[in-house]
Design a protein around this motif. Structure first.
Motif: not given
Length: 451
Positions: A171-195
Motif C-alpha cells: 500500500x505504501x508504494x501504490x498497491x490498490x488492495x490486499x487479500x490480508x484481512x488483518x492488514x486491511x482492517x488495521x491499515x485501512x487498505x481495501x480488501x480483495x479476494x476471490x475463491x
C-alpha cells in the motif's frame, strides 16, 4: 515473546560491559546499506514507523533480566544494572517512502552508549526486511505501468508478521488492495479476494459453483476460471454473469499457464458474450519481471495479483546493511576493515533535483540548494510528532519515483545513482583515518588516543 529480548546476545554482553565501565556518554550509530542488491536501481526506505514504536515502548523488566540471565548462565542479580533501562535518546531518520541509495544513512540513533547498542538488532530486522520488500513491490508498480496491483502474499511470507508488513508496504508504494484481512482492517487498505480451486471442486461443475458464489455475495464478483480447462471456465463464467446481469465491476481470475495467451483468449470470449466491462485479473508467481513481459506483450490483463515473489523479495531477500558506531562522547570514530570501511561522525543526506545525492556532515550547509532528508523523529525517547501515515509515505514515494533517472527505473539491468561525499565529510574521514593509522603504526594494538 518480549520485544526487548528479541536481540542478539552480544548486544546484552556489550551493554553490560559498558554499564560496568561507566561508559554512558552519548553514542551515535548509523544504519545504512553498504551496496544495493543486484537488479536494484534504488531502495524505498521503510520500517521506520514500527522501529519508532519499539523504541517508544522499550523498557527492560525483571522478566527480561531473568531471560538475559538464563541465556548467559548467570544469576539475575549480576544483570541488575539493566533493570528499567529505557530508550531516552534521539533518532534522526529518512521518512518512509523516500527513495534512497547505498551508503546513505536510513537512520541515526544518538543515545547513552548502552541504550544505543542494545537496540541494534531490532532496528536492523525492522528496517532491512521492510526496505527490501518495499523496494521489490515498488518495482512491480513500475512494471505494471498504471495497472492496479493487489497483495496476495500472506500465505507465502515468512510468518504472519511478515505478511502484515508486506501488505502495508504494498500500500505504501501504490498497491490498490490486499487479500490480508488483518492488514486491511488495521491499515485501512481495501480488501480483495476471490475463491480457491477447492471451492470449485466441491460442486458438480463450474457453473454450479459460480451460481452458488453469486447467491452468497452481492458482488462485484470475481470467478476463478482455471480449475479444469481455462477456456471452458471463462465460457462458464461468461454464461453465469450474462444470465445474472452482473457484468459491471466483475472479473475473472487466471492463476496458471501462459497468462498472456490465456488473457487474449479470455478477452475475446468475454467480449463475444457482450461482457466488455468484465476485467481480467492475473496471479500465479508474478513479480516485476513477469509483469513487465506481460505488459510489453500487450496482454489484456487489468489487475495483477502478486504474492510469493514479492512478499519475500525473492531475488533480493536481504540487504547488506550495517548499524555502525560513528561517534562516541563527541569523538568521531570509524572502522577500517577491508571492504567494510565506514565514514565517521553524524551525517546528513542532501537531495538535489536532477543531480546525485550528497552525503555530508550533520549541521553543514546544504550544497547547491539541496534538501536534507534525515529528520529528527524522536527526542528524549519520545516521538517529535504524531505517527506518519501511509498516505504521506505514498506521496513521498510517488514524488521521488517521478524524479528518479530512467536508468534507475529500468526493470532489467538498472543503474543505481551513486551518492557523492561532501568535502567536509571527506576531509574529516581522511583526518580520522590518518590519526588511527599513525597510532597503529607507532603502537600496534592501540587506539587513536594511544591507549
Amino acid at each position: 515473546m518480549s520485544e526487548t529480548t528479541t536481540t542478539d546476545l552480544y548486544e546484552v554482553t556489550m551493554a553490560m560491559s559498558y554499564l560496568r565501565e561507566g561508559m554512558r556518554a552519548p553514542a551515535t550509530f548509523s544504519l545504512f546499506v553498504r551496496d544495493l542488491p543486484p537488479g536494484r536501481g534504488f531502495l524505498v526506505s521503510a520500517g521506520l514507523e514500527p522501529a519508532l514504536d519499539y523504541l517508544s515502548r522499550l523498557r527492560i523488566t525483571a522478566d527480561d533480566v531473568r531471560d538475559f540471565a538464563r541465556a548467559l548462565h548467570r544469576p539475575p542479580q549480576e544483570l541488575a544494572a539493566l533493570l528499567d533501562l529505557r530508550f531516552d535518546g534521539e533518532v534522526r531518520a529518512i521518512p518512509e517512502g523516500r527513495i534512497v541509495g547505498a551508503q546513505e544513512p536510513l537512520l541515526e540513533v544518538t543515545a547513552p552508549l548502552p541504550q544505543a547498542q542494545l537496540v541494534e538488532t531490532y532496528l536492523l530486522t525492522q528496517v532491512c526486511h521492510q526496505t527490501a520488500v518495499a523496494s521489490k513491490a515498488a518495482r512491480c508498480v513500475l512494471a505494471a505501468r498504471g495497472r492496479p496491483l493487489v497483495d496476495f502474499s500472506l500465505r507465502r511470507t515468512h510468518g504472519p508478521g511478515a505478511g502484515l508488513q508486506a501488505a502495508r508496504l504494498g500500500a505504501l508504494v501504490g498497491f490498490s488492495g490486499t487479500s490480508n484481512v488483518a492488514a486491511a482492517t488495521r491499515f485501512g487498505i481495501p480488501a480483495s479476494g476471490t475463491m480457491a480451486h477447492s471451492y470449485i471442486e466441491t460442486f458438480p461443475c463450474e457453473e454450479d459453483a459460480f451460481r452458488a458464489f453469486a447467491r452468497a455475495h452481492p458482488g462485484p464478483l470475481t470467478f476463478l476460471v482455471d480449475t479444469y480447462d481455462t477456456e471452458g471456465g471463462v465460457a462458464a463464467a461468461a454464461r453465469v454473469l450474462a444470465e445474472l446481469g452482473r457484468g459491471p465491476g466483475c472479473a475473472i481470475r487466471l492463476d496458471s499457464g501462459d497468462l498472456g495467451a490465456l488473457a487474449h483468449r479470455a478477452r475475446a470470449l468475454l467480449d463475444g458474450a457482450g461482457l466488455e466491462d468484465v476485467r481480467i485479473i492475473a496471479s500465479g508467481g508474478l513479480d516485476e519481471y513477469a509483469i513487465a513481459a506481460l505488459v510489453r506483450d500487450r496482454a489484456p490483463i487489468d489487475v495483477f495479483a502478486v504474492g510469493t515473489r514479492v512478499g519475500v523479495a525473492a531475488d533480493a531477500p536481504y540487504l547488506d546493511a550495517a548499524y555502525k558506531l560513528v561517534e562516541y562522547d563527541g569523538r568521531p570514530v570509524m572502522k577500517l576493515s577491508t571492504a567494510k570501511v565506514t565514514a565517521p561522525a553524524r551525517k546528513q543526506v542532501f537531495r538535489r533535483p536532477g543531480r546525485t545525492d550528497v552525503i555530508g556532515l550533520y549541521g553543514e550547509e546544504p550544497p547547491d540548494g539541496g534538501t536534507p532528508l534525515l529528520r529528527t523523529v524522536m527526542r528524549g525517547g519520545r516521538r517529535t510528532g504524531p505517527p506518519d501515515s501511509l498516505a504521506a509515505a505514498r506521496a513521498r514515494f510517488e514524488a521521488d519515483l517521478a524524479g528518479l533517472p530512467a536508468a534507475a527505473r529500468r526493470i532489467q539491468d538498472p543503474e543505481a545513482p551513486a551518492a557523492t561525499v561532501s568535502p567536509q565529510l571527506e576531509a574529516l574521514t581522511a583526518d580520522v583515518r590518518g590519526r588511527l593509522e599513525a597510532a597503529f603504526a607507532t603502537h600496534p594494538g592501540t587506539d587513536a588516543r594511544g591507549r
